[in-house]
Design an enzyme around this catalytic site. Structure first.
Site, PDB file in Angstrom:
ATOM      1  N   HIS A 196       2.332  -0.341  -6.804  1.00 31.21           N
ATOM      2  CA  HIS A 196       1.977   0.970  -7.482  1.00 31.21           C
ATOM      3  C   HIS A 196       2.901   1.390  -8.630  1.00 31.21           C
ATOM      4  O   HIS A 196       4.155   1.274  -8.519  1.00 31.21           O
ATOM      5  CB  HIS A 196       1.913   1.952  -6.608  1.00 31.21           C
ATOM      6  CG  HIS A 196       3.154   2.503  -5.541  1.00 31.21           C
ATOM      7  ND1 HIS A 196       3.788   1.779  -4.763  1.00 31.21           N
ATOM      8  CD2 HIS A 196       4.044   3.404  -6.104  1.00 31.21           C
ATOM      9  CE1 HIS A 196       4.967   2.130  -4.227  1.00 31.21           C
ATOM     10  NE2 HIS A 196       5.145   3.115  -4.829  1.00 31.21           N
ATOM     11  N   ASN A 197       2.355   1.718  -9.421  1.00 33.71           N
ATOM     12  CA  ASN A 197       2.998   2.310 -10.827  1.00 33.71           C
ATOM     13  C   ASN A 197       3.711   1.277 -11.829  1.00 33.71           C
ATOM     14  O   ASN A 197       4.266   1.575 -12.753  1.00 33.71           O
ATOM     15  CB  ASN A 197       4.143   3.240 -10.350  1.00 33.71           C
ATOM     16  CG  ASN A 197       3.813   4.434  -9.783  1.00 33.71           C
ATOM     17  OD1 ASN A 197       2.658   5.047  -9.377  1.00 33.71           O
ATOM     18  ND2 ASN A 197       4.587   4.979  -8.816  1.00 33.71           N
TER      19      ASN A 197
END
Length: 363
Positions: free
Chosen positions: A259-260
């Site tokens: 994620h991210n």
């Protein structure tokens, strides 16, 4: 389907010689080639094998005397793998997804389906999803609500695209790829042993055992144009901001992007590479197979990591690294050579100790 030698030469951007109207059905290895096959003999080492087959035409190395080899036509290629790219694209028969939408597919009435889209059996397209012109959606695929899939996309069987994911043109996903799963984000009410261990590099302190609380993923995934992801590859949603994959990047089988994380343009992430969350990866980066990347670091433009490298800190642009932890490749090579010398050094040390500390010595 048959192709003429002139058509093949045009497809790979090379000049052909001999009978340009000669047609072939397949491409194959020189020794196995028959009269309807194009023999792939792009190096002199294949010359002998070419004589074992019955090919009438071949891809050959520059300067090859194709007439002396008994061929009727030849295409001379200075860069074989580049020629293979054009040739295989031309000869690829596809996966057999029929034109139109299969009657077992479930398409939400609010979804927008472009022209000439093919959707295979038992696939699902969610509310307000948009699929670009010429896309091919294989069987058992799922495209979530509000997802956007660009023109010319090709999804193999059992690919899932999560809600709100945005993907550019000419995207390719191999079987089982998962784009837009929730990120691996959990927290404990008090500071955990894992947090202490990370801070102290070894001591988890007095932290007590606690249950993990889930942090939801409100972000999604953005993927640029001309991106390809391999079988069982996973790209997680961002927590707040979107996870992003840049134009032209290629992810091999079993690659995970946390994620991210932001992956730049024209990167190669090879098989079983795992990238943790919130990593910034520059452009034209190559991560060899089974590379592992710790979270919250950056990897500069043009970095290359050898297979099995574990990247635990920031990497400046242009560096070639290898090892665990990842260091400059020349440094890793010196370390490896030194490790191989250790048994001999230990034997020498034992011999030296025996020479110095003789029985009966006053020491």
């Amino acid at each position: 389907m048959r192709f003429t030698i002139s058509q093949i030469a045009a497809a790979i951007g090379m000049e052909a010689e001999g009978d340009l109207d000669l047609t072939i059905l397949r491409a194959t290895e020189p020794a196995d080639a028959g009269p309807d096959d194009l023999a792939l003999a792009m190096s002199p080492k294949y010359a002998e094998a070419l004589g074992q087959g019955k090919a009438r035409a071949a891809l050959l190395w520059p300067g090859a005397d194709w007439q002396e080899m008994g061929l009727k036509a030849a295409i001379l290629v200075p860069r074989p793998r580049l020629a293979m790219a054009g040739l295989t694209a031309m000869l690829d028969p596809g996966q057999g997804v029929e034109p139109g939408i299969h009657p077992t597919a479930v398409i939400d009435p609010s979804a927008v389906i472009g022209a000439d889209v093919r959707i295979g059996p038992l696939s699902v397209v969610g509310a307000r999803a948009r699929i670009g012109d010429g896309a091919v959606i294989g069987p058992h695929c799922v495209i979530g609500m509000d997802a956007v899939l660009g023109r010319g996309a090709w999804l193999r069987e059992m690919v899932s695209i999560g809600a709100r994911v945005t993907i550019g043109d000419r995207f390719i996903a191999q079987p089982g790829a998962r784009i837009g799963g929730d990120g691996f984000s959990f927290v404990t009410p008090e500071v955990s042993g894992a947090e202490n261990a990370r801070k102290t590099l070894g001591d988890q302190g007095e932290a007590k055992a606690q249950a993990w609380t889930r942090i939801h993923s409100l972000g999604s995934v953005e993927i640029g144009d001309d991106v390809e992801v391999g079988a069982n590859c996973t790209v997680d949603n961002g927590t707040i901001r979107n996870t992003r994959i840049g134009d032209g990047s290629k992810l091999d089988n079993l690659v995970h992007v946390g994620h991210n994380t932001r992956v730049g343009r024209d990167c190669l992430l090879c098989g079983q590479t795992g990238v943790s969350g919130s990593v910034e990866i520059g452009n034209n980066v190559v991560l060899g197979g089974q590379t592992g990347v710790v979270d919250n670091i950056f990897i500069g433009d043009g970095v290359i990591s050898g297979g099995g490298t574990k990247i635990l800190s920031n990497v400046p642009a242009g560096r070639v690294i290898m090892g665990y932890p990842g260091v400059k490749m020349e440094t890793h090579t010196e370390i490896y050579k030194a490790q191989r010398r250790l048994p001999r050094l230990m034997r020498d040390l034992d011999a030296l100790k025996k020479a110095v500390f003789k029985p009966g010595s006053s020491d």
